[in-house]
Design a protein around this motif. Structure first.
Motif, short mmCIF file in Angstrom:
data_model
loop_
_atom_site.label_atom_id
_atom_site.label_comp_id
_atom_site.label_asym_id
_atom_site.label_seq_id
_atom_site.Cartn_x
_atom_site.Cartn_y
_atom_site.Cartn_z
N CYS A 14 -4.90 81.15 -41.00
CA CYS A 14 -5.61 81.96 -40.00
C CYS A 14 -5.66 81.18 -38.69
O CYS A 14 -6.08 80.02 -38.66
CB CYS A 14 -7.01 82.29 -40.50
SG CYS A 14 -8.00 83.18 -39.28
N CYS A 17 -9.78 80.48 -37.98
CA CYS A 17 -10.70 79.67 -38.79
C CYS A 17 -10.00 78.64 -39.68
O CYS A 17 -10.66 77.76 -40.22
CB CYS A 17 -11.60 80.56 -39.64
SG CYS A 17 -10.74 81.36 -41.02
N ARG A 19 -8.42 79.26 -42.63
CA ARG A 19 -8.26 79.64 -44.03
C ARG A 19 -6.78 79.90 -44.31
O ARG A 19 -6.06 80.44 -43.47
CB ARG A 19 -9.04 80.91 -44.36
CG ARG A 19 -10.53 80.72 -44.42
CD ARG A 19 -11.18 82.08 -44.79
NE ARG A 19 -12.59 81.94 -45.02
CZ ARG A 19 -13.52 82.36 -44.15
NH1 ARG A 19 -13.17 82.95 -43.03
NH2 ARG A 19 -14.80 82.21 -44.44
N TRP A 53 -4.36 86.42 -39.02
CA TRP A 53 -5.83 86.48 -39.12
C TRP A 53 -6.18 86.73 -40.58
O TRP A 53 -5.55 87.55 -41.25
CB TRP A 53 -6.35 87.61 -38.23
CG TRP A 53 -7.82 87.85 -38.32
CD1 TRP A 53 -8.81 86.90 -38.35
CD2 TRP A 53 -8.48 89.11 -38.42
NE1 TRP A 53 -10.03 87.49 -38.44
CE2 TRP A 53 -9.87 88.85 -38.48
CE3 TRP A 53 -8.05 90.42 -38.45
CZ2 TRP A 53 -10.81 89.87 -38.59
CZ3 TRP A 53 -8.99 91.43 -38.54
CH2 TRP A 53 -10.34 91.15 -38.60
N CYS A 54 -7.16 86.01 -41.08
CA CYS A 54 -7.55 86.14 -42.49
C CYS A 54 -8.29 87.44 -42.77
O CYS A 54 -8.40 87.86 -43.92
CB CYS A 54 -8.40 84.94 -42.92
SG CYS A 54 -10.02 84.88 -42.11
N CYS A 57 -12.98 85.98 -41.07
CA CYS A 57 -13.76 85.37 -39.99
C CYS A 57 -13.91 86.40 -38.86
O CYS A 57 -13.25 87.43 -38.86
CB CYS A 57 -13.09 84.09 -39.50
SG CYS A 57 -11.48 84.32 -38.71
ZN LIG Z 1 -10.04 83.42 -40.28
#
Ligand SMILES: [Zn+2]
Length: 70
Positions: A14, A17, A19, A53-54, A57
């Motif tokens: 990500c 964040c 991850r 993007w995960c 977050c």
């Molecule tokens: Zn994230």
């Protein structure tokens, strides 16, 4: 590394964040990589679309005031 959301091998990280995520659990989002003041004192931003993007977050849409730093 394993995906944050399942036990599959991760394929990406990500952007926001850190991850790890697999191909099934990633999403994409746009982001700014830098902002600067251009000619005639006009603020400009250099954006990138479709970054990893995960989906968990929460990148904030507005800057957060931190007056305690001054
Ligand atoms: Zn994230």
């Amino acid at each position: 590394m394993k995906c944050w959301s399942c036990e599959e091998d991760a394929r990406a990280v990500c952007t926001f964040c850190g991850r790890f995520v697999c191909k099934e659990h990633y999403k994409d989002m746009s982001t700014f990589i830098t902002m600067f003041v251009g000619a005639n004192n006009i603020p400009k931003g250099l954006a990138v679309a479709n970054v990893i993007w995960c989906g968990l977050c929460e990148p904030q849409p507005e800057p957060i005031s931190m007056p305690e730093l001054y």
